[in-house]
Design a protein around this motif. Structure first.
Motif, short mmCIF file in Angstrom:
data_model
loop_
_atom_site.label_atom_id
_atom_site.label_comp_id
_atom_site.label_asym_id
_atom_site.label_seq_id
_atom_site.Cartn_x
_atom_site.Cartn_y
_atom_site.Cartn_z
N LEU A 28 0.86 -1.18 0.00
CA LEU A 28 0.00 0.00 0.00
C LEU A 28 0.89 1.23 0.00
O LEU A 28 1.91 1.26 0.70
CB LEU A 28 -0.89 0.01 1.25
CG LEU A 28 -1.94 1.12 1.30
CD1 LEU A 28 -3.17 0.71 0.48
CD2 LEU A 28 -2.36 1.41 2.73
N SER A 30 0.78 5.61 0.16
CA SER A 30 -0.06 6.77 0.52
C SER A 30 0.04 7.87 -0.52
O SER A 30 0.88 7.82 -1.42
CB SER A 30 0.38 7.34 1.87
OG SER A 30 1.59 8.09 1.73
N VAL A 46 -4.96 4.16 8.13
CA VAL A 46 -4.80 2.87 7.45
C VAL A 46 -4.98 1.74 8.46
O VAL A 46 -5.70 0.77 8.20
CB VAL A 46 -3.44 2.77 6.74
CG1 VAL A 46 -3.17 1.34 6.26
CG2 VAL A 46 -3.37 3.73 5.56
N LYS A 47 -4.34 1.87 9.62
CA LYS A 47 -4.46 0.82 10.64
C LYS A 47 -5.92 0.62 11.03
O LYS A 47 -6.40 -0.52 11.14
CB LYS A 47 -3.65 1.20 11.89
CG LYS A 47 -2.17 1.06 11.71
CD LYS A 47 -1.46 1.41 13.00
CE LYS A 47 0.02 1.13 12.93
NZ LYS A 47 0.67 1.29 14.23
N SER A 50 -8.32 -0.42 7.74
CA SER A 50 -8.05 -1.70 7.07
C SER A 50 -8.93 -2.82 7.60
O SER A 50 -9.16 -3.82 6.92
CB SER A 50 -6.58 -2.07 7.20
OG SER A 50 -6.24 -2.27 8.56
N LEU A 70 -7.90 2.18 -0.40
CA LEU A 70 -8.43 2.09 0.95
C LEU A 70 -8.96 3.47 1.31
O LEU A 70 -8.23 4.46 1.19
CB LEU A 70 -7.33 1.67 1.92
CG LEU A 70 -7.68 1.70 3.42
CD1 LEU A 70 -8.85 0.76 3.73
CD2 LEU A 70 -6.47 1.33 4.25
N VAL A 78 -6.88 6.88 1.52
CA VAL A 78 -5.70 6.97 2.38
C VAL A 78 -4.56 6.09 1.89
O VAL A 78 -3.45 6.19 2.40
CB VAL A 78 -6.03 6.65 3.85
CG1 VAL A 78 -6.90 7.73 4.45
CG2 VAL A 78 -6.68 5.30 4.00
N GLY A 79 -4.83 5.27 0.89
CA GLY A 79 -3.78 4.44 0.33
C GLY A 79 -4.24 3.74 -0.93
O GLY A 79 -5.44 3.56 -1.15
N VAL A 97 -3.19 -6.39 3.23
CA VAL A 97 -3.27 -5.13 3.97
C VAL A 97 -4.11 -5.35 5.24
O VAL A 97 -3.73 -4.89 6.33
CB VAL A 97 -3.86 -3.99 3.11
CG1 VAL A 97 -4.14 -2.75 3.95
CG2 VAL A 97 -2.92 -3.65 1.97
N ALA A 101 -1.62 -4.41 8.25
CA ALA A 101 -1.67 -3.01 8.69
C ALA A 101 -1.88 -2.82 10.19
O ALA A 101 -1.17 -2.02 10.80
CB ALA A 101 -2.74 -2.25 7.90
#
Length: 110
Positions: A28, A30, A46-47, A50, A70, A78-79, A97, A101
Motif C-alpha cells: 500500500l 499513501s 490505514v491501521k 483496514s 483504501l 488513504v492508500g 493489507v 496493517a
C-alpha cells in the motif's frame, strides 16, 4: 520480518509512506502530505480502516490492470495498491493489507 510502515520525506519536502508486508513487498502506498503529522495521521487511518467493512474498493485501470484503494470513513483515499494482472491477485493484496496493517510498526526514515 514483521510488517512495517516506512515514512519518508520526498525531495520537495512532502511526506509519504508505504506499508510493507513481512516479506518486504510494498502492499500500500499513501498520497503525499505537506506535514509529517498529517502523514502519521494517515498511517493511523490505514491501521483503523483496514479492518473496516467496505473500506476497500477494487478498481480496473484503463489498461485492464486491477488495483485497490483504501478509504477512510469520510470517503477520502488513504492508500492505493500496486497494479495487479488479475482480480484474484488484487483481492489477495487487500487481504494482505487487512492482515498486516493493524500490527505494523513505524520505520521513520523522514
Amino acid at each position: 520480518m514483521a510488517s512495517k510502515f516506512h515514512l519518508k520525506k520526498a525531495k520537495d519536502g512532502q511526506f509519504h509512506f508505504n506499508l510493507l508486508a513481512g516479506n518486504g513487498e510494498i502492499i500500500l502506498t499513501s498520497e503525499m502530505y505537506k506535514a509529517k503529522d498529517s502523514a502519521l495521521n494517515g498511517i493511523e487511518s490505514v491501521k483503523k480502516n483496514s479492518a473496516r467493512e467496505g473500506a476497500f474498493e477494487i478498481k480496473t485501470s484503463s489498461n485492464d490492470k486491477h488495483y485497490f484503494v483504501l478509504k477512510a470513513t469520510n470517503g477520502q483515499v488513504v492508500g492505493q495498491s500496486q497494479m495487479y494482472t488479475t482480480a484474484a491477485s488484487c483481492k489477495n493484496g487487500v487481504e494482505s493489507v487487512q492482515k498486516n496493517a493493524p500490527g505494523a510498526v513505524l520505520n521513520d526514515e523522514s
